[in-house]
Design an enzyme around this catalytic site. Structure first.
Site, short mmCIF file in Angstrom:
data_model
loop_
_atom_site.label_atom_id
_atom_site.label_comp_id
_atom_site.label_asym_id
_atom_site.label_seq_id
_atom_site.Cartn_x
_atom_site.Cartn_y
_atom_site.Cartn_z
N ARG A 1 0.86 -1.19 0.00
CA ARG A 1 0.00 0.00 0.00
C ARG A 1 0.90 1.24 0.00
NH1 ARG A 1 -3.70 2.34 4.92
NH2 ARG A 1 -4.61 4.08 3.76
N HIS A 2 0.49 2.25 -0.77
CA HIS A 2 1.27 3.49 -0.84
C HIS A 2 1.55 4.07 0.55
CE1 HIS A 2 -2.16 6.04 0.22
NE2 HIS A 2 -2.89 5.27 -0.57
N SER B 1 -0.38 9.62 2.46
CA SER B 1 -0.60 10.75 1.55
C SER B 1 -1.00 12.00 2.34
CB SER B 1 -1.70 10.42 0.54
OG SER B 1 -2.98 10.48 1.15
N GLY C 1 -10.12 8.41 -2.17
CA GLY C 1 -10.67 7.74 -3.34
C GLY C 1 -9.85 8.02 -4.60
N ARG D 1 0.02 8.94 -5.69
CA ARG D 1 0.59 8.42 -4.44
C ARG D 1 1.09 6.99 -4.58
NH1 ARG D 1 -4.93 8.99 -4.24
NH2 ARG D 1 -6.23 7.34 -3.35
N GLU E 1 -7.67 3.19 -6.05
CA GLU E 1 -8.40 3.10 -4.79
C GLU E 1 -9.90 3.06 -5.07
OE1 GLU E 1 -9.03 2.17 -2.04
OE2 GLU E 1 -8.00 3.47 -0.59
N TYR F 1 -14.76 7.01 -3.55
CA TYR F 1 -15.65 7.36 -2.44
C TYR F 1 -16.77 8.30 -2.86
CZ TYR F 1 -13.07 4.93 1.18
OH TYR F 1 -12.50 3.95 1.97
N LYS G 1 -13.38 13.17 7.47
CA LYS G 1 -14.23 12.08 7.95
C LYS G 1 -15.14 12.55 9.09
CE LYS G 1 -11.04 8.74 6.13
NZ LYS G 1 -9.92 7.80 6.35
N HIS H 1 -3.42 0.52 -3.36
CA HIS H 1 -4.18 1.26 -2.35
C HIS H 1 -4.84 0.31 -1.36
CE1 HIS H 1 -3.85 4.86 -4.96
NE2 HIS H 1 -3.85 3.94 -5.90
N GLY H 2 -5.27 0.87 -0.22
CA GLY H 2 -5.85 0.05 0.82
C GLY H 2 -6.97 -0.85 0.34
N ASN H 3 -7.91 -0.31 -0.42
CA ASN H 3 -9.07 -1.10 -0.82
C ASN H 3 -8.82 -1.97 -2.04
OD1 ASN H 3 -11.34 -0.57 1.08
ND2 ASN H 3 -10.86 1.55 0.55
#
Length: 210
Positions: A9-10, A13, A23, A61, A88, A91, A99, A158-160
């Site tokens: 994962r990057h 950021s 996203g 990123r 990613e 979103y 958030k 990316h995370g997702n």
């Protein structure tokens, strides 16, 4: 040694640091993120890994992370394949929002559902199920065949998008993948059999999820 696949994962950021939904928006790495990416490269080098090809998304990123890792490995000339399929999760209307502000606008429970459910997308965006629906076919068509031919493959994403891959590789169910977090700049090293089954898995850097 079986067939090598490494997922990273990057690094952190600018928007990770500011607690914003990112996203498909395109911030770059923070100084901490740059150091995380370099540390990932050093850890891979110290473990003796080299690569034949790397894959990344079309977002800055992830590409910057990939470049920093390859520089640490002395493999700046490695072929790099960039594809939107590894982006990613989108979103949608949450992109760019803090958030905490999103929780104020839609309520904590609703934002938690969008963030953590498997198949409920935020307005105008993607669920994790939607993300997997573009990541996994690309992996199976473009990346996995190269791994199974014996090429050593690095994926900086990316995370997702990486959660989608780990879900398939580790045979996780929906509840398990919802609970899965992938830390920034922490290489996940898979050794795969010739049929794509996981022989071994290790994480080279123990780093807190952020």
């Amino acid at each position: 040694m079986g067939n090598l696949l490494v997922l990273v994962r990057h690094g952190q950021s600018d928007w990770n640091e500011k607690n914003l939904f990112t996203g498909w928006r395109d911030p770059d790495l923070t100084e901490k993120g740059i150091e995380e990416a370099k540390a990932a490269g050093r850890a891979l080098k110290e473990a003796g890994y080299t690569f034949d090809v790397s894959y990344t998304s079309v977002l800055t990123r992830a590409q910057h992370t990939n470049d920093l890792i390859l520089a640490e490995l002395g493999q700046e000339d490695l072929p790099i394949i960039r594809d939107q399929a590894l982006n990613e999760r989108d979103y949608g209307d949450l992109s760019g929002l803090n958030k905490d502000d999103a929780r104020e606008k839609w309520g904590e429970e609703q934002v938690h559902i969008w963030r953590r459910s498997y198949d409920i997308p935020p307005p105008g965006g993607e669920s994790l199920k939607d993300t997997a629906a573009r990541v996994l076919p690309y992996f199976e068509k473009e990346i996995l065949p190269r791994v199974l031919k014996g090429e050593r493959v690095l994926v900086a994403a990316h995370g997702n998008s990486l959660r989608s891959l780990v879900m398939q590789l580790d045979k996780l169910n929906q509840d398990e993948v919802i609970a899965l977090n992938i830390a920034t700049g922490a290489p996940i090293v898979y050794e795969l059999s010739d049929t794509g089954e996981v022989i071994s898995k290790k994480i080279l850097i123990e780093r807190d999820y952020s």
